[in-house]
Every structure is written in C-alpha cells, then in structure tokens.
Design a protein around this motif. Structure first.
Motif, PDB file in Angstrom:
ATOM      1  N   GLU A  18     -58.186 -80.810 -15.494  1.00  0.00           N
ATOM      2  CA  GLU A  18     -57.517 -79.743 -16.233  1.00  0.00           C
ATOM      3  C   GLU A  18     -56.014 -79.844 -15.997  1.00  0.00           C
ATOM      4  O   GLU A  18     -55.560 -79.922 -14.856  1.00  0.00           O
ATOM      5  N   ILE A  19     -55.276 -79.855 -17.088  1.00  0.00           N
ATOM      6  CA  ILE A  19     -53.824 -79.984 -17.060  1.00  0.00           C
ATOM      7  C   ILE A  19     -53.204 -78.674 -17.519  1.00  0.00           C
ATOM      8  O   ILE A  19     -53.587 -78.127 -18.556  1.00  0.00           O
ATOM      9  N   SER A  20     -52.227 -78.175 -16.754  1.00  0.00           N
ATOM     10  CA  SER A  20     -51.467 -76.981 -17.135  1.00  0.00           C
ATOM     11  C   SER A  20     -49.989 -77.340 -17.055  1.00  0.00           C
ATOM     12  O   SER A  20     -49.535 -77.904 -16.054  1.00  0.00           O
ATOM     13  N   ILE A  21     -49.255 -77.013 -18.123  1.00  0.00           N
ATOM     14  CA  ILE A  21     -47.848 -77.418 -18.212  1.00  0.00           C
ATOM     15  C   ILE A  21     -46.976 -76.230 -18.595  1.00  0.00           C
ATOM     16  O   ILE A  21     -47.315 -75.457 -19.499  1.00  0.00           O
ATOM     17  N   SER A  22     -45.839 -76.114 -17.917  1.00  0.00           N
ATOM     18  CA  SER A  22     -44.841 -75.097 -18.233  1.00  0.00           C
ATOM     19  C   SER A  22     -43.512 -75.552 -17.646  1.00  0.00           C
ATOM     20  O   SER A  22     -43.481 -76.349 -16.707  1.00  0.00           O
ATOM     21  N   THR A  23     -42.428 -75.060 -18.205  1.00  0.00           N
ATOM     22  CA  THR A  23     -41.108 -75.336 -17.645  1.00  0.00           C
ATOM     23  C   THR A  23     -40.682 -74.101 -16.856  1.00  0.00           C
ATOM     24  O   THR A  23     -40.280 -73.084 -17.429  1.00  0.00           O
ATOM     25  N   HIS A  24     -40.824 -74.178 -15.550  1.00  0.00           N
ATOM     26  CA  HIS A  24     -40.584 -73.022 -14.689  1.00  0.00           C
ATOM     27  C   HIS A  24     -39.138 -72.535 -14.748  1.00  0.00           C
ATOM     28  O   HIS A  24     -38.885 -71.343 -14.659  1.00  0.00           O
ATOM     29  N   SER A  25     -38.198 -73.457 -14.936  1.00  0.00           N
ATOM     30  CA  SER A  25     -36.782 -73.077 -14.942  1.00  0.00           C
ATOM     31  C   SER A  25     -36.411 -72.162 -16.105  1.00  0.00           C
ATOM     32  O   SER A  25     -35.429 -71.429 -16.029  1.00  0.00           O
ATOM     33  N   VAL A  26     -37.197 -72.183 -17.201  1.00  0.00           N
ATOM     34  CA  VAL A  26     -36.931 -71.283 -18.328  1.00  0.00           C
ATOM     35  C   VAL A  26     -38.017 -70.221 -18.470  1.00  0.00           C
ATOM     36  O   VAL A  26     -37.948 -69.367 -19.348  1.00  0.00           O
ATOM     37  N   GLY A  27     -39.051 -70.313 -17.641  1.00  0.00           N
ATOM     38  CA  GLY A  27     -40.116 -69.318 -17.681  1.00  0.00           C
ATOM     39  C   GLY A  27     -41.003 -69.403 -18.910  1.00  0.00           C
ATOM     40  O   GLY A  27     -41.464 -68.392 -19.425  1.00  0.00           O
ATOM     41  N   GLY A  28     -41.240 -70.629 -19.387  1.00  0.00           N
ATOM     42  CA  GLY A  28     -42.082 -70.779 -20.571  1.00  0.00           C
ATOM     43  C   GLY A  28     -42.207 -72.220 -21.003  1.00  0.00           C
ATOM     44  O   GLY A  28     -42.060 -73.147 -20.210  1.00  0.00           O
ATOM     45  N   ILE A  29     -42.471 -72.385 -22.293  1.00  0.00           N
ATOM     46  CA  ILE A  29     -42.735 -73.705 -22.871  1.00  0.00           C
ATOM     47  C   ILE A  29     -41.484 -74.235 -23.567  1.00  0.00           C
ATOM     48  O   ILE A  29     -40.808 -73.499 -24.287  1.00  0.00           O
TER      49      ILE A  29
END
Length: 101
Positions: free
Chosen positions: A66-77
């Motif tokens: 299972e893969i989960s992806i997000s850009t933490h520095s902007v708080g979203g996708i």
C-alpha cells in the motif's frame, strides 16, 4: 510548490486506476504474487522516490503493498505526488500486473 485543490486532484486521479484521495493523501493498494515481489516492487519505488527526493509511505503485508503519498511541506497534494503515483502505476503495469484466475 503549489498545493492542488480537490477538483484538480480528482480530475488527475481519473488517469490513475483505483487511486483514492482522502485527508490530503493519495493512496493505492497493490497485489503481487509473492512476498519477494512485494519487496522488489517496494525497492523500485524507493529508488525512484530517492531520485525525486519525495518519499511515500510504503506498507508491505505479504503479497500487498500500500502506497500513500502527500507533500507534507504544503499540507496536501502537489504535481510531484501525481508524478510519483503515475510512475508507480506504470511500473506495476509493466512488471507485475497479472490476471486473476
């Protein structure tokens, strides 16, 4: 890096088979033939992620990854998340996809 809005994300996910979007994360669970294939798939994702300097959450459960992806520095996708998801989808379809019997 620009955070994508919900409409943009949902539109982009139409091109990614069965990826879902919830709580500022895109994710998908892949089935492989064996534990070793799960590990190999995860390692190929890790290699590409390292090149991109963008690291997903990877969970391995025997024949499932299972893969989960997000850009933490902007708080979203962002587009970077979508690009990584596209790479993962293409990798799976090229090397591991199999028909259920």
């Amino acid at each position: 890096m620009k955070k994508l809005n919900d409409s943009e994300i949902n539109n982009l996910l139409k091109d990614l088979n069965l990826w879902s979007y919830s709580n500022n994360v895109i994710s998908k669970k892949y089935q492989l033939k064996s534990f070793m294939e799960s590990m190999s798939f995860s390692n190929l994702i890790a290699d590409r992620s390292e090149q991109m300097d963008h690291h997903p959450k990877i969970e391995i459960d025997f024949k499932y990854v299972e893969i989960s992806i997000s850009t933490h520095s902007v708080g979203g996708i962002t587009d970077l998340d979508i690009d990584l998801a596209k790479f993962i989808e293409e990798l799976y379809n090229e090397l591991y996809f199999f028909e259920e019997k």
